[in-house]
Motif scaffolding. Sequence first.
Motif, mmCIF file in Angstrom:
data_model
loop_
_atom_site.group_PDB
_atom_site.id
_atom_site.type_symbol
_atom_site.label_atom_id
_atom_site.label_comp_id
_atom_site.label_asym_id
_atom_site.label_seq_id
_atom_site.Cartn_x
_atom_site.Cartn_y
_atom_site.Cartn_z
ATOM 1 N N ALA A 18 -20.498 42.345 43.858
ATOM 2 C CA ALA A 18 -20.790 43.196 45.019
ATOM 3 C C ALA A 18 -20.255 44.617 44.797
ATOM 4 O O ALA A 18 -20.917 45.606 45.156
ATOM 5 C CB ALA A 18 -20.186 42.594 46.275
ATOM 6 N N PHE A 19 -19.088 44.732 44.191
ATOM 7 C CA PHE A 19 -18.495 46.037 43.892
ATOM 8 C C PHE A 19 -19.385 46.801 42.912
ATOM 9 O O PHE A 19 -19.688 47.983 43.115
ATOM 10 C CB PHE A 19 -17.092 45.838 43.303
ATOM 11 N N ARG A 21 -22.613 46.314 42.302
ATOM 12 C CA ARG A 21 -23.893 46.657 42.948
ATOM 13 C C ARG A 21 -23.739 47.872 43.850
ATOM 14 O O ARG A 21 -24.605 48.741 43.881
ATOM 15 C CB ARG A 21 -24.406 45.472 43.760
ATOM 16 N N ASP A 22 -22.643 47.921 44.598
ATOM 17 C CA ASP A 22 -22.410 49.044 45.492
ATOM 18 C C ASP A 22 -22.318 50.353 44.712
ATOM 19 O O ASP A 22 -22.938 51.352 45.076
ATOM 20 C CB ASP A 22 -21.137 48.806 46.308
ATOM 21 N N GLN A 25 -25.766 51.312 43.320
ATOM 22 C CA GLN A 25 -26.625 51.856 44.371
ATOM 23 C C GLN A 25 -26.243 53.304 44.684
ATOM 24 O O GLN A 25 -27.114 54.143 44.912
ATOM 25 C CB GLN A 25 -26.548 50.998 45.641
ATOM 26 N N GLN A 26 -24.960 53.603 44.684
ATOM 27 C CA GLN A 26 -24.516 54.984 44.905
ATOM 28 C C GLN A 26 -25.015 55.899 43.795
ATOM 29 O O GLN A 26 -25.425 57.029 44.047
ATOM 30 C CB GLN A 26 -22.997 55.050 44.983
ATOM 31 N N SER A 41 -13.905 55.761 42.295
ATOM 32 C CA SER A 41 -13.780 54.300 42.393
ATOM 33 C C SER A 41 -12.738 53.722 41.457
ATOM 34 O O SER A 41 -12.420 52.537 41.541
ATOM 35 C CB SER A 41 -15.120 53.643 42.092
#
Length: 114
Positions: A18-19, A21-22, A25-26, A41
Amino acid sequence: MKSESQVGKASRRQHDLAFKRDLVQQCLEPGASVSAIALRSGVNANMLFKWRRDHLRHRAVRRQQQRQLSERVRRVIRRAGGRERSASSSQPKERRDTWPVGTERLVLRTRSRS
């Protein structure tokens, strides 16, 4: 998630899906700076570039597979004598001829060759 035997050893960091993918996406947003997102990040920019590249390759493969599957479905529909939603009106229509065979009827499906 380290076990007790690995507490003292330096090991690779493992990031949640999930990290990843986030962050990807950014990165895919117009005008986004991959280096700035990585710095903010706390991950290496090269790693984020790799995640983005893997994501884009995987997405391209999925699209290709979907196109191939759609084409296979269209061929099966054509063989079964059904019509496609996007069939053009210029294609010859299917002609059905029936022939009596004993007490049953045999249905022959042929395509006109116009």
